[in-house]
Design an enzyme around this catalytic site. Structure first.
Site, PDB file in Angstrom:
ATOM      1  N   TYR A  55     -54.026  46.715  17.533  1.00 41.20           N
ATOM      2  CA  TYR A  55     -53.400  47.546  18.573  1.00 41.20           C
ATOM      3  C   TYR A  55     -52.143  48.410  18.318  1.00 41.20           C
ATOM      4  O   TYR A  55     -51.308  47.855  18.056  1.00 41.20           O
ATOM      5  CB  TYR A  55     -53.235  46.580  19.930  1.00 41.20           C
ATOM      6  N   SER A 153     -63.762  36.463  18.269  1.00 39.87           N
ATOM      7  CA  SER A 153     -64.113  37.605  19.078  1.00 39.87           C
ATOM      8  C   SER A 153     -65.396  38.277  18.575  1.00 39.87           C
ATOM      9  O   SER A 153     -65.352  38.651  17.547  1.00 39.87           O
ATOM     10  CB  SER A 153     -62.887  38.505  19.193  1.00 39.87           C
ATOM     11  N   SER A 207     -62.597  43.775  29.028  1.00 42.30           N
ATOM     12  CA  SER A 207     -63.134  44.945  29.810  1.00 42.30           C
ATOM     13  C   SER A 207     -64.053  44.414  30.894  1.00 42.30           C
ATOM     14  O   SER A 207     -65.288  44.621  31.295  1.00 42.30           O
ATOM     15  CB  SER A 207     -64.101  45.618  28.948  1.00 42.30           C
ATOM     16  N   PRO A 208     -63.700  43.460  32.107  1.00 41.59           N
ATOM     17  CA  PRO A 208     -64.418  43.241  33.073  1.00 41.59           C
ATOM     18  C   PRO A 208     -64.502  44.135  34.128  1.00 41.59           C
ATOM     19  O   PRO A 208     -65.589  44.097  34.810  1.00 41.59           O
ATOM     20  CB  PRO A 208     -63.462  42.000  33.795  1.00 41.59           C
ATOM     21  N   GLY A 287     -55.820  44.842  31.940  1.00 44.24           N
ATOM     22  CA  GLY A 287     -54.916  45.652  31.218  1.00 44.24           C
ATOM     23  C   GLY A 287     -54.329  46.344  32.518  1.00 44.24           C
ATOM     24  O   GLY A 287     -54.886  46.421  33.595  1.00 44.24           O
ATOM     25  N   GLN A 293     -51.342  47.981  39.431  1.00 50.10           N
ATOM     26  CA  GLN A 293     -52.665  47.599  39.150  1.00 50.10           C
ATOM     27  C   GLN A 293     -52.442  46.150  39.023  1.00 50.10           C
ATOM     28  O   GLN A 293     -53.368  45.325  38.979  1.00 50.10           O
ATOM     29  CB  GLN A 293     -53.145  48.333  37.951  1.00 50.10           C
ATOM     30  N   ASN A 297     -55.079  43.493  40.906  1.00 49.00           N
ATOM     31  CA  ASN A 297     -56.093  42.672  40.083  1.00 49.00           C
ATOM     32  C   ASN A 297     -55.494  41.159  40.316  1.00 49.00           C
ATOM     33  O   ASN A 297     -56.597  40.522  40.377  1.00 49.00           O
ATOM     34  CB  ASN A 297     -55.875  43.009  38.654  1.00 49.00           C
TER      35      ASN A 297
END
Length: 338
Positions: A55, A153, A207-208, A287, A293, A297
């Site tokens: 990343y 992963s 990435s839900p 994220g 946010q 969440n």
């Protein structure tokens, strides 16, 4: 406060909402904003943090390590990953060879400013390195005290079972799988989840919210909102492109709005809560580019979606859902990236 779940067949508990810094720290988000987001995560009870050496080409680990300094290390669960090219990207700066794993864990620990990570994950399956070599190297990382547990992963069900067999022989704990999973992307359900249950792994899903599509802010026939991931040229736009431009899919997503309203949730909260209904999911990675946010969440934790609403979600999305188990292979590199 965010609830905890056991990770795989282990005694390790992680927060069912895990903070991830892919595409944000050292990239889309300034360090001050990154710190505000991490502090917000801690404020709502999130203690599990997911990153990777690739990343921002190691930058994200550095930012996270700096922010978490001063926090009680024993109260955190820190995850990172190895596989993708890093550094000058030479021939051995990628993959899951013993050389790359051993050098990468040392680099990650230095950047994260910690003596160990709680979970060290194979970021993809390496088709060019014998699995025995990879798992033996991971076992040595564990025995050296540099990682407590091992994960993978985007591995297939068969790859997970083969890795778990070797892990058992090596007396280390392979306890997690980190796949993409959302209402729109369910490719793990037919093979990866059953294999994981058999092998004692659970899922930490990324990435839900389908890169933001399931927030409902991308409308059919309209350009992506200014400042959204759909307009980001640093990587976000590429990841979301498969969803945008599909007006039928975007229309179906809008049909989720009344379902979210019935539960007094935003569409993003509904999306995160949905993945947590799967009993093999230990955590959803969230994220954020703004602390607000994170606070929003966090409200998805401990939500139960009634069975009849789960059925209505399926009906609303219909054939927009991708279920093909072969997509795990099709979306992974077949040779080592350079």
């Amino acid at each position: 406060m965010t609830a905890y779940r056991y990770l795989g067949n282990s005694g390790l508990k992680i927060t069912e909402l895990t903070y991830g810094n892919w595409l944000t720290h050292a990239s889309q988000v300034a360090n001050e904003q990154a710190e505000a987001c991490v502090k917000a995560a801690l404020d709502v009870g999130i203690t599990s943090f997911d990153t990777a050496d690739v990343y921002a080409n190691t930058g994200a680990e550095t930012v996270l390590g700096n922010i978490l300094q001063g926090e009680r290390r024993e109260s955190l669960e820190i995850f990172t990953k190895v596989y993708w090219p890093t550094g000058p990207k030479g021939p051995n700066d990628t993959g899951l060879s013993r050389k790359h794993i051993m050098e990468s864990i040392n680099g990650s620990l230095t950047r994260l400013k910690t003596d160990y990570v709680d979970l060290y994950q194979a970021h993809r399956y390496d088709t060019e390195t014998p699995l025995e070599e990879t798992m033996t190297a991971f076992a040595d990382v564990v025995r050296q005290g540099k990682a407590l547990y091992i994960g993978v992963s985007e591995w297939t069900g068969d790859q997970i079972l083969a890795g778990a067999k070797l892990a058992k022989e090596l007396n280390i704990q392979l306890i997690s799988s980190q796949p993409q999973y959302s209402m729109l992307w369910r490719v793990i359900e037919d093979e990866v989840v059953p294999a994981s249950k058999e092998a004692g792994l659970s899922q930490i899903v990324w990435s839900p919210v389908a890169q933001g599509v399931l927030t409902g802010k991308y409308l059919p026939g309209q350009p992506a909102p200014a400042g959204s991931r759909g307009t980001d040229d640093k990587g976000g736009k590429d990841m979301i492109s498969r969803f945008l431009g599909n007006d039928e899919l975007l229309t179906r997503v809008q049909n989720l709005q009344p379902i979210a309203a019935e539960l007094d949730l935003t569409m993003a909260q509904l999306a995160v809560a949905w993945v947590l209904q799967n009993d093999n999911v230990a955590a959803a990675i969230i994220g954020a580019s703004r602390p607000e946010q994170v606070y929003e969440n966090a409200k998805a934790s401990s939500v139960t979606i009634p069975a009849e609403l789960m059925t209505r979600i399926d009906d609303a999305l219909g054939d927009a859902v991708v279920r093909d188990a072969s997509m795990t292979v099709k979306t992974s590199p077949q040779t080592r990236p350079v």
